[in-house]
Design a protein around this motif. Structure first.
Motif, PDB file in Angstrom:
ATOM      1  N   LEU A 285      -2.941  -0.745   7.152  1.00 40.68           N
ATOM      2  CA  LEU A 285      -1.578  -0.421   6.465  1.00 40.68           C
ATOM      3  C   LEU A 285      -1.841   0.485   5.022  1.00 40.68           C
ATOM      4  O   LEU A 285      -0.209   1.032   4.549  1.00 40.68           O
ATOM      5  N   GLN A 286      -2.269   0.175   4.022  1.00 46.43           N
ATOM      6  CA  GLN A 286      -1.948   0.354   2.835  1.00 46.43           C
ATOM      7  C   GLN A 286      -2.293   2.147   2.816  1.00 46.43           C
ATOM      8  O   GLN A 286      -1.225   2.392   1.914  1.00 46.43           O
ATOM      9  N   GLY A 287      -2.286   3.056   3.601  1.00 50.55           N
ATOM     10  CA  GLY A 287      -2.363   4.026   2.708  1.00 50.55           C
ATOM     11  C   GLY A 287      -0.859   4.244   3.256  1.00 50.55           C
ATOM     12  O   GLY A 287      -0.221   5.485   2.227  1.00 50.55           O
ATOM     13  N   GLU A 288      -0.340   4.096   4.406  1.00 53.47           N
ATOM     14  CA  GLU A 288       0.852   4.888   4.531  1.00 53.47           C
ATOM     15  C   GLU A 288       2.068   3.503   3.719  1.00 53.47           C
ATOM     16  O   GLU A 288       3.006   3.894   3.625  1.00 53.47           O
ATOM     17  N   VAL A 289       2.083   2.012   3.701  1.00 52.22           N
ATOM     18  CA  VAL A 289       2.496   1.929   3.289  1.00 52.22           C
ATOM     19  C   VAL A 289       2.681   1.960   1.506  1.00 52.22           C
ATOM     20  O   VAL A 289       3.758   1.883   0.799  1.00 52.22           O
ATOM     21  N   GLY A 290       1.859   1.826   0.909  1.00 52.45           N
ATOM     22  CA  GLY A 290       1.359   2.176  -0.260  1.00 52.45           C
ATOM     23  C   GLY A 290       0.915   1.132  -1.356  1.00 52.45           C
ATOM     24  O   GLY A 290       1.442   1.496  -2.547  1.00 52.45           O
ATOM     25  N   PHE A 291       0.809  -0.159  -0.645  1.00 56.05           N
ATOM     26  CA  PHE A 291       0.816  -1.630  -1.756  1.00 56.05           C
ATOM     27  C   PHE A 291      -0.915  -1.282  -2.674  1.00 56.05           C
ATOM     28  O   PHE A 291      -1.715  -0.666  -1.891  1.00 56.05           O
ATOM     29  N   ALA A 292      -0.526  -2.311  -3.301  1.00 57.65           N
ATOM     30  CA  ALA A 292      -1.358  -1.934  -4.832  1.00 57.65           C
ATOM     31  C   ALA A 292      -2.580  -2.783  -4.301  1.00 57.65           C
ATOM     32  O   ALA A 292      -4.021  -2.393  -4.013  1.00 57.65           O
ATOM     33  N   SER A 293      -3.178  -3.611  -3.579  1.00 54.87           N
ATOM     34  CA  SER A 293      -4.359  -4.097  -3.123  1.00 54.87           C
ATOM     35  C   SER A 293      -3.464  -6.102  -2.388  1.00 54.87           C
ATOM     36  O   SER A 293      -2.780  -6.953  -2.532  1.00 54.87           O
ATOM     37  N   ILE A 294      -4.746  -6.665  -1.854  1.00 51.99           N
ATOM     38  CA  ILE A 294      -4.817  -7.661  -0.763  1.00 51.99           C
ATOM     39  C   ILE A 294      -5.613  -9.195  -0.877  1.00 51.99           C
ATOM     40  O   ILE A 294      -6.224  -8.400  -1.505  1.00 51.99           O
ATOM     41  N   GLN A 295      -4.509  -9.943  -1.730  1.00 53.46           N
ATOM     42  CA  GLN A 295      -4.934 -11.455  -1.930  1.00 53.46           C
ATOM     43  C   GLN A 295      -6.004 -12.149  -0.799  1.00 53.46           C
ATOM     44  O   GLN A 295      -4.424 -12.601   0.127  1.00 53.46           O
TER      45      GLN A 295
END
Lengths: 423, 423
Positions: free
Chosen positions: A330-340
């Motif tokens: 989903l990162q590309g679509e939503v555009g968040f920075a990172s996952i911890q």
């Protein structure tokens, strides 16, 4: 004269000696003038051994065939238990889930009970026999295939049968003396509870207490069926799970009934999420679509300068890898920075029906945590529960501190080993 | 394109490797364009292990519960076999005896098949799946309880299903290459038979050959269903059990198809029996009332001086003690002198459909025995069988002598290990 449904877990019938011990107990209940129906799990480690066999054959056994395989376990234990009872001079007849009329959905491995039509059980009882029923299994309404109910399934079978038979009580036998105010392995001063309400038990089960499974308690609550959780190794009274705590007893009802702790969850934090309408929904929909169960959620206040926020949630560690993979997509679509990903968290929960009428519980709880030097990372509450997330290393210290702060410590030393009930 | 029923015994599916090997064989038959139904026994020693468990509980398990217990064995093997096939990319569905429509009497442990209603099997076949069926088990027509068919039960399940499904052939897989002219462990020159008639096979089974069980052959004869007995370890043609030997082959049909020997019987002689009408009837009625199976009977000519005679009969050694006890109770009433019990006898049988049209078999047989120095103690014959009783110590020598006398010795050395087919 009553009708009793008893349930014995795998550890109670792990070998021939266990079978004979349990048979004696069952016959004693019958001699007391009761009609007795017994739900039994597979012997000891049978289920795990069968799963191992399946894994030798294929990494992904079909659900239908795995259910067919696993139900052999209860078939063995129920037949042996019936023989042990007959050997004591009482008639006993064993019944598969299908024969006992346990009708389920067709979701193999996690079927839900739709209906119970215990005609053959009632017939056996009317003829003076003790009925032994295979726990954990049923027959699919649609496909007529054999199904299993998943974790805690035998408890659910027992309660469902008890409800259908309008039994006076469902006795769940286990290897501990009942339900405790906390896990005695962690809090040695924990005491056995005389009663727990359905609601409290549901919250305890959801918070990590392993004595009774959620679905079985839900079922009991729906039919207002008393459950008596007790040890198969002693004749001591155990803990009654009932609608309400008895009124007018010699002492005032405790505000907090029990403390549960849980090390099975992990925390995922999504860092730098654009604070736009629909973004959180998009994320959690993707997680839900993958059948991943989320527990607690916290969203930080958005930083005004950036318009970004962080979202944290907890979930079973087992599902951590799947959830992380979904989020990465989903990162590309939503555009968040990172996952911890953090699997060193612990959850501590206070449960008590008395919470409703007593304000100030939170203050006492947080005060105790503060005194114990424990940092609270997340908080969630229900009407009768407060849960916090802290470091896993602090969890047991926190449980002891809370247990003392709410005056739960036992006067007597009822030290027993705490554990699960099998399935 | 045909419909094949295959049966695999416990030794063929003793472990995960065996399951996979058998799965490959089944898939090969499916790939050849056949519809395939597989009947499977419990894995390896599972049944014996379950019986041991029951014995730890009670010396006399109830038939109903013992059947419930033992049927867990096939449940495990059929589910694993279905998984192994699915793992090869073919759909497989397992069915219990009850699900497969195997309707039986309610005689637990020795139920007889009354009817087979294989609707669910036909449905699975129509949908392109391979059907795996638990051998040895069924459901009682009257009580709806789970039943087992007793020794050789899985073979009977396979043949009964094949008949109900109008299969082209029932393949019985075992750990030997087929049916031999004699037990190769005793007669090393024994050769594999291409065909055996139902009648010959019935006589062979009744005479001690253990490859196929009597009931299964009776069933096949009734429905004129070809049985192909073959090894699960090779792809060699085995032995076909059919109505008639094929006509017009390259060589004339052998007069004798096979020689069977049996060490499981004992001989009881009742000495000094009053030769009065009804005395023999009284004795054998008492034996029959106790469900004891008598094989051969010989009554000496009465001695004119005394009016006394001797009666000898053979029976399974297992039943010797019971029979002796019954006779002792009769001694006062009937007034015979004494009972002699002899468990050192052996039975040697010659079987061949060709016997009907060939006189002189007896002379050749007895001549061979005489040359081998073997004393014949009792004789019994049917249309296609001659059996003699001799000393057990002489039995194997007698088998070799007869095998040679009738020209059965193989040209080639097809030495294989001879054994049973499990149940």
């Amino acid at each position: 004269m009553g009708l009793i449904v008893q349930k014995y877990g795998g550890s109670s019938v792990a070998d021939a000696e266990g079978m004979k011990r349990v048979a004696n107990r069952i016959v004693a209940a019958k001699r007391d003038g009761n009609q007795v129906v017994v739900v039994v799990s597979a012997m000891g480690d049978t289920t795990d051994e069968l799963i191992d066999l399946a894994k030798q054959i294929t990494p992904i056994p079909s659900g239908r065939e795995l259910d067919m395989l696993l139900t052999a376990g209860e078939r063995i234990s129920m037949a042996l238990l019936a023989m042990a009872i007959t050997n004591l001079g009482h008639e006993a007849r064993s019944f598969t889930g299908s024969q006992a009329g346990v009708i389920t959905t067709s979701a193999h491995g996690r079927a839900r009970i739709i209906d119970v039509t215990p005609g053959r059980i009632q017939e056996a009882l009317a003829e003076g026999a003790i009925a032994i029923v295979a726990g954990f299994q049923g027959i699919s309404q649609d496909t007529k295939d054999v199904t299993t109910l998943g974790r805690g399934g035998s408890d659910t079978t027992a309660v469902a049968l008890a409800a259908a038979l309008e039994a006076d009580v469902c006795e769940i036998y286990t290897d501990v003396d009942g339900i405790f105010s906390a896990d005695p392995r962690v809090v040695p001063t924990a005491r056995k509870l005389k009663t727990v309400t359905y609601e409290e038990m549901l919250e305890l089960a959801a918070s990590g207490a392993k004595v009774l499974h959620l679905r079985c308690v839900e079922y009991a609550r729906r039919y207002d069926l008393p459950i008596h959780v007790r040890s198969s190794f002693t004749t001591n009274e155990g803990t009654w799970v009932v609608k309400d705590h008895p009124q007018g007893g010699e002492m005032e009802q405790a505000i907090i009934s029990g403390i549960a702790h849980d090390k099975s969850e992990a925390k995922i934090t999504i860092v730098g999420v654009p604070d736009r309408t629909g973004v959180a929904a998009r994320i959690f929909q993707a997680i839900a679509d993958a059948d991943i169960n989320i527990d607690m959620i916290v969203q930080n206040v958005s930083a005004a300068a950036t318009g970004l926020t962080d979202i944290s949630f907890t979930l079973p560690k087992d599902e951590g890898a799947d959830a992380t993979a979904i989020l990465q997509k989903l990162q590309g679509e939503v555009g968040f920075a990172s996952i911890q990903y953090d699997d060193q968290i612990g959850k501590l929960s206070l449960i008590g029906a008395g919470m409703r009428s007593h304000p100030g519980i939170t203050a006492t709880f947080f005060g105790a945590m503060s005194e114990a030097g424990i940092n609270i990372e997340m908080i969630s509450t229900s009407e009768i529960r407060i849960s916090i997330i802290c470091r896993q290393a602090d969890l047991e210290r926190g449980a002891k501190a809370a247990h003392a702060a709410f005056g739960l410590d036992a006067d007597s030393n009822e030290a027993v080993v705490y554990g699960g009930t099998g399935r």
